[in-house]
Motif scaffolding. Structure first.
Motif, short mmCIF file in Angstrom:
data_model
loop_
_atom_site.label_atom_id
_atom_site.label_comp_id
_atom_site.label_asym_id
_atom_site.label_seq_id
_atom_site.Cartn_x
_atom_site.Cartn_y
_atom_site.Cartn_z
N LEU B 88 0.82 -1.22 0.00
CA LEU B 88 0.00 0.00 0.00
C LEU B 88 0.86 1.26 0.00
CD1 LEU B 88 -2.83 -0.90 2.57
CD2 LEU B 88 -2.96 -0.94 0.07
N TRP B 89 2.05 1.17 0.59
CA TRP B 89 2.93 2.33 0.59
C TRP B 89 4.39 1.89 0.50
CZ3 TRP B 89 2.51 5.28 5.97
CH2 TRP B 89 3.00 4.48 7.00
N VAL B 90 5.27 2.85 0.25
CA VAL B 90 6.69 2.59 0.02
C VAL B 90 7.33 1.96 1.27
CG1 VAL B 90 8.91 3.74 -0.35
CG2 VAL B 90 6.91 4.44 -1.68
N GLU B 91 8.17 0.94 1.05
CA GLU B 91 8.84 0.29 2.18
C GLU B 91 10.36 0.49 2.10
OE1 GLU B 91 8.10 -3.91 2.05
OE2 GLU B 91 8.84 -4.12 0.01
N HIS B 92 10.82 1.24 1.11
CA HIS B 92 12.26 1.47 0.94
C HIS B 92 12.64 2.88 1.32
CE1 HIS B 92 14.93 -1.56 -0.83
NE2 HIS B 92 13.80 -2.23 -0.96
N PRO B 93 13.82 3.10 1.84
CA PRO B 93 14.87 2.11 2.07
C PRO B 93 14.67 1.30 3.35
CG PRO B 93 15.64 4.28 2.70
CD PRO B 93 14.27 4.46 2.11
N THR B 96 8.64 1.82 7.44
CA THR B 96 8.40 3.11 8.08
C THR B 96 8.42 3.03 9.60
OG1 THR B 96 7.05 3.63 6.15
CG2 THR B 96 6.91 5.14 8.01
N PHE B 97 7.90 1.91 10.16
CA PHE B 97 7.88 1.83 11.63
C PHE B 97 9.29 1.66 12.19
CE2 PHE B 97 8.50 -2.60 12.97
CZ PHE B 97 8.42 -3.27 11.76
N VAL B 98 10.21 1.10 11.40
CA VAL B 98 11.61 0.99 11.85
C VAL B 98 12.26 2.38 11.80
CG1 VAL B 98 13.86 -0.06 11.38
CG2 VAL B 98 11.77 -1.40 11.08
N MET B 99 11.91 3.12 10.74
CA MET B 99 12.40 4.50 10.62
C MET B 99 11.96 5.31 11.84
SD MET B 99 14.00 5.65 7.94
CE MET B 99 13.46 5.71 6.23
N TYR B 100 10.70 5.16 12.19
CA TYR B 100 10.17 5.85 13.37
C TYR B 100 10.99 5.49 14.60
CZ TYR B 100 7.18 6.79 17.41
OH TYR B 100 6.72 7.21 18.62
N SER B 101 11.24 4.20 14.74
CA SER B 101 11.94 3.69 15.91
C SER B 101 13.34 4.29 16.01
CB SER B 101 11.99 2.17 15.79
OG SER B 101 12.35 1.59 17.00
N LEU B 102 14.07 4.33 14.91
CA LEU B 102 15.43 4.88 14.92
C LEU B 102 15.42 6.37 15.24
CD1 LEU B 102 16.86 2.99 11.84
CD2 LEU B 102 17.68 2.77 14.21
#
Lengths: 354, 354
Positions: B88-93, B96-102
């Motif tokens: 449904l949405w972009v997962e790269h690179p 998104t939830f990992v990006m949030y976490s970092l």
């Protein structure tokens, strides 16, 4: 393994008396159709007497659905949750899913003859009532685990559906699905007619409660939250995908587990919550802690003639099933939750009542 | 503690490159409105090219909603499930939830200064890119656990919402919520217009995926199934009920966990399922094992120009995020699942594309 810890509330005396009076499972299937009549604005809640309980419901609905009201709730956020046993249908002398579990033991023993020599199955199968009376809570948990897990989800559904269609309540000799409270069916319908999504949130088994929820309450399976065992994805001998019910709890949906289950499965706080026992207290607290108009209600079983009288709130006998303590009663008064008196607030209890 | 085991799929190289290019979180909030236009029968799926993928969708809808069709599905049973990341949405690179976490680590370190001297937090905070590149999967799991649990559900929601409104994707410099695939928004809308209930079924965090799902996809929180940590019911210092996110998994919603999560949260088999990686294979198998018409589709990221090209199906590079293997591709062909070629089947990828 403790798949259904709430069984510690089960009274052994009640269990014995139930087993003693269970009728043979020979009655033909009687189709059930208990949907409330379509409610018009002039004719809502016909099975309710005028009084503070009925008033609390209609006031709540008016305030939350009137766009001009400061308590207006947008349609998508209108969530109402209902305990099942003792709130939507009869829970005496035994929670229906426990009844199912006990009646499954002979079937289970046919498939696994070795169980005949293993306790507590030997005792359940023996017909010896005195021995049965001595079954402990861990014994009952073993029976629940053995009869509610270990099969595929599909196998469970087939068996549970068949049982619900044929089993009869010992007092009324009617299917359990007819022993639903007509006034509560009217509340479900009234809330849905006003844009509320209605959910069952039960301490009983989730898969069991989902059987027939649509037909009986107009609540689809995805709106049933209950105590859930884990399932395991796998394949049968033909390579077809299966989900097997495991003897491991994913969600214990009672007491604090009810708000936890609501967060897991719904993800938002309800605006209305209905219960009848200490296992529902946290769900009502959680609901009441939200902003704006909230409706919290507890059914008090004070009608020995038309249903049962137990509590032990207000001096009613403590039967260990669906415990409504005096402390919960006092808390309800303190927090302005509404207590529904079955005796005084309901014109009739069941659809089949005159 | 392994709250998010799927993070083992995260490539350290991808992580490093992401951290290197993350923009400062200084952009103002831009309201997002990505709802597809209301679809009429003459104008469904406008962002799709004519072809077998578009055809598979419209044929499925026609067959299952035509009362005269032997494949007719009653409205209440019409369930469609969608993976989120890469579907449904972009997962790269990076998911998104990992990006949030970092990006939460600096905030977390402000509240708990002792973390500055503890690995892996010290490394994330150091700005030393070479050291960051050496973070292991257990390191990442520690970061996910520390940033996604330990707070109340309410605190998490406030933070995650704020982040979604301000964070920007490093390539497009747009909010992540704008990087949803316009053709998939049209499928969601088209299915709903035809009586289907649409669900997100994601390997990512359930609470995170629920933030904005209604606004972005028209999917309410109760129709989002994801990897979920347990919550613990309790009270704050004023006696107000709280739900605290615990570092303990309730549901790992990926691979076989997807059908398990669907059974737990929905209780029925979907008629349509959409995914893009090996983590979705079991959901598609489970869907396809039902009777009647079923629609199983996989998005293939083969469009390096408008989005990304990775797989490694059909010789595309393996970036470890959202793995679409050649084996999955072959399985799809064997089982007649439809592969959506982003490059060939989609007229445009994003709402902002010309």
């Amino acid at each position: 393994m403790q798949p259904y810890p709430q069984s510690s509330n089960i009274s052994r005396r009640a269990l014995l008396s139930t087993l003693a009076v269970l009728p043979a499972l020979s009655s033909p299937f009687i189709p059930v159709s208990l949907q409330a009549q379509s409610a018009t604005s002039s004719d809502v809640l016909p099975s309710w007497n005028d009084g503070s309980a009925r008033q609390a419901i209609t006031t709540f609905v008016k305030e939350t659905t009137d766009q001009a009201s400061p308590k207006f709730v947008p349609p998508g956020e209108r969530i109402a949750t209902f305990d099942q046993d003792g709130t939507l249908w009869v829970e005496h002398p035994m929670y229906t899913f426990v009844m199912y579990s006990l009646e499954r033991v002979p079937v289970l023993a046919k498939a696994k003859p070795e169980l005949k020599d293993v306790e507590p199955f030997e005792t359940v199968l023996s017909g010896n009532r005195e021995a049965r009376a001595k079954l402990t809570t861990p014994d009952l948990e073993k029976i629940l685990g053995a009869t509610l897990t270990g099969m595929t989800v599909h196998e469970f559904e087939v068996e549970a559906k068949k049982w619900l269609e044929t089993a009869r309540h010992p007092r009324w000799n009617r299917p359990y699905t007819e022993l639903v409270y007509q006034p509560m069916l009217e509340v479900l319908r009234y809330l849905r007619d006003n844009g509320y999504k209605t959910y069952i949130v039960t301490g009983g088994g989730q898969d069991f409660a989902r059987m027939g929820s649509d037909k009986v309450y107009g609540i689809p399976p995805e709106q049933v939250v209950g105590t859930a065992s884990a399932t395991k994805y796998g394949y049968d001998k033909d390579g077809k995908p299966t989900l097997t019910k495991e003897p491991k709890l994913t969600l214990f949906d009672d007491f604090g587990g009810k708000p936890e289950g609501i967060h897991l499965m719904i993800g938002r706080r309800p605006y209305a919550a209905f219960g009848n026992s200490t296992g529902d207290q946290q769900m009502l607290e959680y609901t009441g802690a939200g902003d704006g108009a909230r409706l919290m209600m507890l059914v008090l079983h004070d009608d020995a003639k038309r249903e049962y009288a137990y509590g032990p709130a207000q001096g009613l006998p403590d039967t260990k099933v669906g415990t409504f303590t005096q402390a919960l009663y006092d808390e309800a008064k303190k927090k302005s939750w509404t207590v529904i008196s079955m005796k005084d607030d309901w014109k009739r209890v069941f659809a089949f009542d005159q």
